[in-house]
Enzyme design. Structure first.
Site: not given
Ligand code: HSE
Length: 437
Positions: A136, A205
């Site tokens: 995205i 994130k």
């Molecule tokens: N482990 C992460 C997830 C991978 O499951 O979103 C992508 O950042």
């Protein structure tokens, strides 16, 4: 065509995906950038990987230092993940004047300030679209697409593994442990799955999203982080009975008193679009003052979706840097270089192929259905499902059909013939169907 040489650090899932996308889409990428991107060097502990991936021209090394100090590579793509040696290698590459593309959310969330400052001093770019929500383009959407706005809040399902587990618990009544095992087997989970289930990955994130939304420094340590490991099957069921879904949400909000930055399980009304984001998919909802709410949905993990973001960043670096020589070459107004614009024709509607929903009113007598299906059969139209509804009027029946994919012109002809049957009243209603998958 001029060549831009890049060096890859890591040829694992995302590194392999990046090499594949660069090779498979080379022509389309050249149409967009006016440049040929060459993976000139790759660092991997498994040198056989370059052959497997078709990187026949790539110099391969097990020593990542060689890539960051290589003279030919203008852009270093860090896809090792984790804090170290990624941090040291990226800082060295910056010191050597390389531009950086990285998918490493842990690195950006925790060492981003240090890396950005070093890059700024050196005049190089650090691009990290792939660090948040995989395929995205959420960084671009917030930082560029919504740049006219004061962003009020951002809420996202930004860990695919956690969302997969919660979805399996709800849909299939599976236990937490069982669902986690499958997420690991499917390759979604982090090397340490505690990062997924305890919320660390989502917090990395969210830290990045909050920084670019509100213009605050990256401060991972200030993010409240609560995972999903304590969510019980019965909570999922109770939430459902009450019209809610439990989602593991990252929320960053601007308030009069400060910024909220928190990751935790959250009940969301089931009618919200984001409550219906299931499985390993990610979604980010952004509330912006002028644009209002906008929702971004897609694959948040996996080799190719993440590679899509990595390669877009490489293209971005090339365009920004004027590695594409003229102003017009930087970001072409149409998205493609002048000589990359194709004259491929737009299809007339008659040539379009879809499946169809058909509804018609037929006389309720023997042989009518056979006439209709015979016309469809002769037109090469295969029926996927059919129902006959209780007639409103005893002499008529409502027939509803779903067909397999067929060209519009075949369907036009079949509908004409069906409407001409004496046993069919009025027009046949036709609605085109799209699986959107
Ligand atoms: N482990 C992460 C997830 C991978 O499951 O979103 C992508 O950042």
């Amino acid at each position: 065509m001029q060549i831009v040489k890049v060096g890859l650090l890591g040829l694992g899932t995302v590194g392999g995906g990046t090499a594949t996308v660069l090779l498979d889409n080379a022509e389309e990428i050249a149409r967009r950038t006016g440049r040929k991107i060459v993976v000139d060097m790759a660092a991997t502990l498994d040198p056989g990987r370059t052959r497997e991936l078709g990187l026949t021209q790539t110099r391969v090394t097990t020593n990542a230092q060689e890539v960051v100090s290589d003279k030919a590579c203008q852009i270093v793509i860090e896809l090792i993940g984790g804090y170290e040696p990624a941090r040291t290698l990226v800082l060295q590459a910056v010191a050597n004047g390389k531009h950086i593309v990285t998918a490493n959310k842990a690195l950006i969330a925790t060492h981003g300030q240090e890396i950005f400052e070093a890059a700024q001093k050196k005049g190089v770019i650090v691009a990290y679209e792939a660090a948040v929500a995989g395929g995205i383009p959420i960084i671009k959407a917030i930082r560029e697409g919504l740049s006219a706005n004061r962003i009020q809040w951002v809420a996202g399902i930004i860990n695919g593994t956690g969302n997969f587990i919660l979805t399996e618990m709800r849909d299939k009544g599976r236990s937490f442990d069982d669902a986690l095992k499958e997420a690991q087997a499917l390759g979604y989970a982090e090397a340490d799955p505690a990062f997924d289930v305890e919320g660390t990955d989502a917090a990395h994130k969210l830290t990045i999203l909050a920084a670019i939304s509100f213009g605050i420094p990256l401060q991972f340590e200030a993010c409240y982080t609560e995972g999903i490991s304590k969510v019980q099957q019965e909570d999922v069921a109770h939430a459902e009975e009450l019209g809610y879904r439990i989602k593991h949400l990252g929320v960053a909000r601007r308030t009069d008193n400060g910024i909220e930055m928190r990751v935790h399980p959250t009940l969301i009304p089931e009618k919200r679009l984001i409550a219906n984001v299931n499985g390993v998919m990610n979604a980010v909802l952004v509330m912006a003052e002028a644009a209002g709410p906008t929702l971004y949905y897609g694959a948040g993990a996996g080799a190719k979706p993440t590679a899509s973001a990595v390669v877009a960043d490489i293209i971005d670096v090339i365009r920004k840097l004027n590695m594409a020589s003229s102003l017009a070459n930087r970001i072409p107004i149409s998205g493609f270089q002048g000589d990359g614009v194709s004259d491929i024709p737009v299809l007339p509607m008659a040539e379009i192929e879809t499946s169809y929903y058909l509804r018609m009113l037929a006389a309720d007598r023997a042989g009518v259905m056979a006439d209709v299906t015979a016309i469809l059969g002769e037109s090469g139209i295969s029926i996927e499902a059919m129902i006959q509804k209780d007639p409103a009027d005893e002499r008529q029946a409502k027939i509803i059909m779903l067909t397999h994919r067929v060209k519009e012109q075949q369907m036009n002809q079949a509908i004409k013939e069906i409407e001409a049957l004496g046993s069919i009243s009025g027009e046949v209603t036709r609605i085109r169907m799209e699986p959107l998958a």
